[in-house]
Each structure stands twice: as structure tokens, then as C-alpha cells.
Write an enzyme that holds these catalytic residues in place. Sequence first.
Site: not given
Length: 295
Positions: A112, A143, A167
Site C-alpha cells: 500500500y 498484492r 520468493k
Amino acid sequence: MSLRNQLKGTGVALVTPFNANGDVDYDALGKIIDHVIDGKVEYIVTLGTTGETPTLDKTEKTSIIKYTYLRVNKRVPVVVGIGGNNTKELENELGNFPLDDATAILSASPYYSKPSQQGIFEHYKALAKVAPKPILLYNVPGRSGRNVEAATTLKLAREVENIAGIKEASGDMAQVMKILRDKPEDFLVVSGDDGLALPQIACGMEGIISVAANAYPFKFSEMIRQCLRNDFVEAKQMNDKLIEAYDLMFAENNPAGVKAFMANAGLISNALRLPVTPVSDELFNKIKAYMVTNK
């Protein structure tokens, strides 16, 4: 043993099962842990974003970590997810959560806030200073809203001692290949995209942290092992059979999709915490039909 050897192959990002009252269902969690270990995954990731961690409080997270260690009983390594966009709070969590039995910490990039690349670098540098275990970066721009660029990943890999791997879930194959080409030898790179794991391992990745392995631990982890053995003919045959499952799992939401698969298999209740809701009836029925014809 190096982290690259300990975390080579398939790690499964465990879902968090809930009961009808919305509480964490520890009996079901134990069943899932045994299910994936019996299915031959190489390690477990608890409290990843697939575990609906934004909806868990600190007491629940601590209990889940402790229960996971107990149930796993050192059968496979355990990685603990600790990520977010409040750097100071994460520093506190790294000092307070039970991490003695963890092999590593998986930390998603700040969501965000959309920090600059320098902000991302400083965020991870601050976490690495206090982390009691090696940190795996987690780049998931779909995301988080901000990509961790290859140059930033490589700078962290080279300059920050406690950053041990990543990752990578950007879906950007060019970025992946840059990281794999230029990374330090002991820096672990694993996929975060079930549907891209096969070609990414062909490029040099050393495994995956998977969502699909919750539902199909043996089929998926065996496909990954075949890739790591360079047996891509057999791996492709197995992967081809799972492609529709990947599509169904991520059609509406993760982890709602994989939880629908697991509910159909009798592993958990089809329960999630708001703002995430179960998949639509239409998708649930498609998943059920797929599972009947693809046992």
C-alpha cells in the site's frame, strides 16, 4: 547446511483453517500439516499471506507458530512469515515472536505505501539487523502495489548479510533471469507463481513456495522435483494436468480458491475471514467437477 539446501524444492504456504465460529481450527491445521508432509513437500511456510495473516491478531499468530512447530516436530523445516508496511512494528515482531525453531523468515515487501526502491532497500536492511534468522524477501507486486526491481534485490543480496534469498512472484521472466544471472552463489531464488514454476526452474530457480501444494502436495512437489532433476518432459506432463487447477484456484481470490479445493477434499471447512469470502457457488461447482474428473 546452507539455506539453499534446506529450502530446495517445494515449500507450501499453509492456509489458516477456521471453524464455523470464525476461530482458528487447530485440529484442521494439524490435519493439513500432516497432509502436506505425507505428500512429500520439502518444507512448510506458516503465516504467509495465503494464511490470511492480515486478519490474525498477535496472540493467534503466536499460537499458530507454536502449534506448527509442535505438529511438524522437526520433520521438515518451518519458515515463518513476518511482513507488512510498518517497519518499526515488524522489528518488534521479529524480537517477540517465537522464532528459535524457524529455519528462515519470509517477509513480504511493504504493501500500500508504495515506497521507492531506496525505501524498500532501507526497510529490509532495518529488518535484517534485528532478525534472529535469515530473511527471504517476498516480491509480490500484484498484492503490494510496488515491484522490488532486480537491481534492488541484487543490492540487498550483496550488501545485507542476513538477506538470504527471495520468493519472486512478479511474473516478470526478464526480471527473474536478471536476478538468476547476477545473484551471489549462495542466494536462494524460489518462485511464488505456481503456474510459472516449471519455466522458472528451467531458468535456474531452486524451487517454489506454493499455494497449490496445500491441495495437491504430492503431485505438485513431485513435478517440482522432476524439474530440479532436469526431467522436463515428465514434469510438463504432470504440470499440464494441473494447469486447470491453478486457473480455478486463482479465478476469484487466494486463498478462497485453494480453500474450496481443500473443503471438497474434506480437509477443512470452507470458512474465511472478512474481507475475504468463499468463492461463488458457480466456481465452487467447477472446482468440485474438476476434482471428480482429476483424481
